[in-house]
Design an enzyme around this catalytic site. Structure first.
Site, short mmCIF file in Angstrom:
data_model
loop_
_atom_site.label_atom_id
_atom_site.label_comp_id
_atom_site.label_asym_id
_atom_site.label_seq_id
_atom_site.Cartn_x
_atom_site.Cartn_y
_atom_site.Cartn_z
N SER A 116 0.84 -1.19 0.00
CA SER A 116 0.00 0.00 0.00
C SER A 116 0.88 1.24 0.00
O SER A 116 2.00 1.23 0.54
CB SER A 116 -0.89 0.01 1.24
OG SER A 116 -1.47 1.29 1.44
N SER A 117 0.36 2.32 -0.57
CA SER A 117 1.12 3.57 -0.59
C SER A 117 1.26 4.19 0.80
O SER A 117 2.04 5.13 0.98
CB SER A 117 0.45 4.57 -1.53
OG SER A 117 -0.87 4.86 -1.10
N CYS A 118 0.54 3.67 1.79
CA CYS A 118 0.66 4.22 3.15
C CYS A 118 2.00 3.87 3.80
O CYS A 118 2.28 4.32 4.90
CB CYS A 118 -0.49 3.73 4.03
SG CYS A 118 -0.36 2.00 4.50
N TYR A 145 -1.12 -0.46 10.20
CA TYR A 145 -1.24 -1.12 8.90
C TYR A 145 0.04 -0.92 8.08
O TYR A 145 0.56 -1.85 7.46
CB TYR A 145 -2.44 -0.54 8.16
CG TYR A 145 -2.69 -1.12 6.79
CD1 TYR A 145 -3.21 -2.40 6.65
CD2 TYR A 145 -2.42 -0.38 5.64
CE1 TYR A 145 -3.46 -2.94 5.38
CE2 TYR A 145 -2.67 -0.91 4.38
CZ TYR A 145 -3.18 -2.19 4.26
OH TYR A 145 -3.42 -2.71 3.01
N LYS A 149 2.74 -3.66 6.46
CA LYS A 149 3.04 -3.73 5.03
C LYS A 149 4.54 -3.51 4.76
O LYS A 149 5.11 -4.12 3.84
CB LYS A 149 2.20 -2.70 4.28
CG LYS A 149 0.72 -3.06 4.21
CD LYS A 149 0.54 -4.42 3.53
CE LYS A 149 -0.88 -4.85 3.43
NZ LYS A 149 -1.03 -6.18 2.80
N HIS A 188 -13.03 2.87 2.25
CA HIS A 188 -12.16 3.97 1.85
C HIS A 188 -13.01 5.12 1.31
O HIS A 188 -14.21 4.97 1.07
CB HIS A 188 -11.16 3.50 0.80
CG HIS A 188 -10.13 2.58 1.35
ND1 HIS A 188 -10.18 1.21 1.18
CD2 HIS A 188 -9.01 2.82 2.08
CE1 HIS A 188 -9.14 0.65 1.78
NE2 HIS A 188 -8.42 1.60 2.32
#
Length: 381
Positions: A116-118, A145, A149, A188
């Site tokens: 994920s881009s987070c 999260y 990841k 989301h």
């Protein structure tokens, strides 16, 4: 070749399965846990709790897959991430640990890990390049999260380096698609906006039967579903107001979290699936290492949009004529999250779906079939 999609009922997993079937793959296996599996003849489904090491090991020992897509995860928006912190870090760590270990132990030819881009720092330079990983502090609302990841990325790297495995990772931007989660508590932002504006339009039209149908087929969240008395219209209107959709005199107002001044990038789930299958077919770990020392690439469109503009776009697509207001007591999250996609573009892949057209497709699908039936959190299994 025997293929395994871990997390086959989720937004991404389901899209990957459809892409594999479309390409003519006939030995596709997929896992599910809490949701009903997709009805596809060429897919064999396995009910497995991938958080359990023994269950995961038994699956791999039985199947001996050659290619594995790690798309299983616990996911959600700002509220879900910030509320279920322990579940988000534990479940995602456990899933990654179990699947990646089993992929090595049972000699999987290739694994693709979905991230994920987070993973990037909250204030990373824009657009975010792969090398910005671990160069600053994370966004607090989704730190658990993100840490899980990031750990999965490092697992992929270190298994490659120690054991010579052929594992790679992809970091997609914010996703949306036909099989999305529309529970307002755990969804989301894009899916939540579609649902809110749709319900607001029905309220605007006085279509209580349509509202009842929507509420019955897809949970709202926030504990509101238990409060609904379908024989009492005032009760239903009260529930909608608590969910951010209210009627004031002769107008309907939709309340959005935060200022709406932050920017987000959105990728259609079918495009991500196309990218994943493309990379599995054409880019091995040795090639990926030349792009990133951590064996991953960003996947996105390279374009972002202000949340306020996104809301106006969805409002237009849905046909809602009311007003939008903002709850400034709620967090905005990271100011901007735009991915640098030059590396995946360099290996021959680009996103194809226009945002407006993609949202139109998702909206039509939602009106027909509703959304994911989750009441508390989204477990993409």
């Amino acid at each position: 070749m025997k293929l395994l999609v871990c997390g086959g009922t989720g937004l991404v997993g389901g899209a990957i399965i459809r892409k594999l079937v479309e390409k003519g793959c006939t030995d596709v296996h997929a896992t599910y846990f809490s949701k009903q599996p997709l009805n596809l003849r060429s897919v064999t489904w396995h009910k497995v709790d991938l958080r359990r090491q023994q269950d995961t090991q038994e699956l791999f020992e039985k199947l001996r897959p050659k290619h594995v897509y790690l798309a299983a995860a616990r996911v959600g928006g700002i509220l879900a991430n910030n509320t279920y912190k322990a579940q988000f870090i534990y479940d995602n760590l456990a899933i990654a640990l179990n699947i990646i270990e089993c992929a090595w132990r049972f000699k999987v030819d290739k694994l693709l890990n979905l991230g994920s881009s987070c993973i990037y720092p909250k204030h990373a330079p824009q657009p975010m390049k792969e090398e910005y990983l671990l160069t600053g502090s994370l966004e607090p609302t989704n730190e658990p999260y993100a840490i899980a990841k990031i750990s999965a990325i490092k697992l992929v790297r270190y298994y490659n380096e120690q054991y010579g495995t052929n594992f790679i990772s992809v970091m997609p931007t914010n996703l949306y698609g036909p099989n999305d989660n529309f529970n307002l508590e755990t969804s989301h932002v894009l899916a939540a906006l579609i649902r809110k504006f749709y319900l607001a339009k029905l309220l605007e039209q006085g279509n209580m039967d349509g509202i009842k149908k929507d509420l019955k087929r897809t949970p709202v969240g926030f504990g509101l579903d238990r409060q609904i008395n379908y024989d009492d219209e005032n009760c239903i209107i009260s529930v909608l107001e608590k969910a951010g959709i209210k009627r004031s005199k002769d107008r309907v107002i939709v309340t959005l979290w935060g200022s709406g001044e932050v920017y987000r990038e959105f990728l259609y789930s079918e495009d991500l699936a196309d990218a994943c299958v493309y990379l599995m077919e054409k880019v091995d770990a040795d090639d990926m290492k030349k792009l990133s020392s951590d064996y991953f690439v960003n996947v996105g469109t390279g374009k972002d949009i202000k949340i306020n503009d996104l809301a106006k776009m969805i409002k237009e697509i849905v046909g809602f004529e009311g007003e939008i207001e903002h709850d400034l007591t709620k967090p905005d999250g990271t100011p901007r999250k735009l991915l640098d996609v030059s590396k995946i573009n360099a290996v021959g892949w680009r996103a194809r779906t226009d945002l407006y057209e993609g949202i139109e497709t998702v909206y039509r699908t939602y009106r027909q079939v509703g959304g994911v039936h989750n009441t508390r959190e989204s477990f993409t299994d």
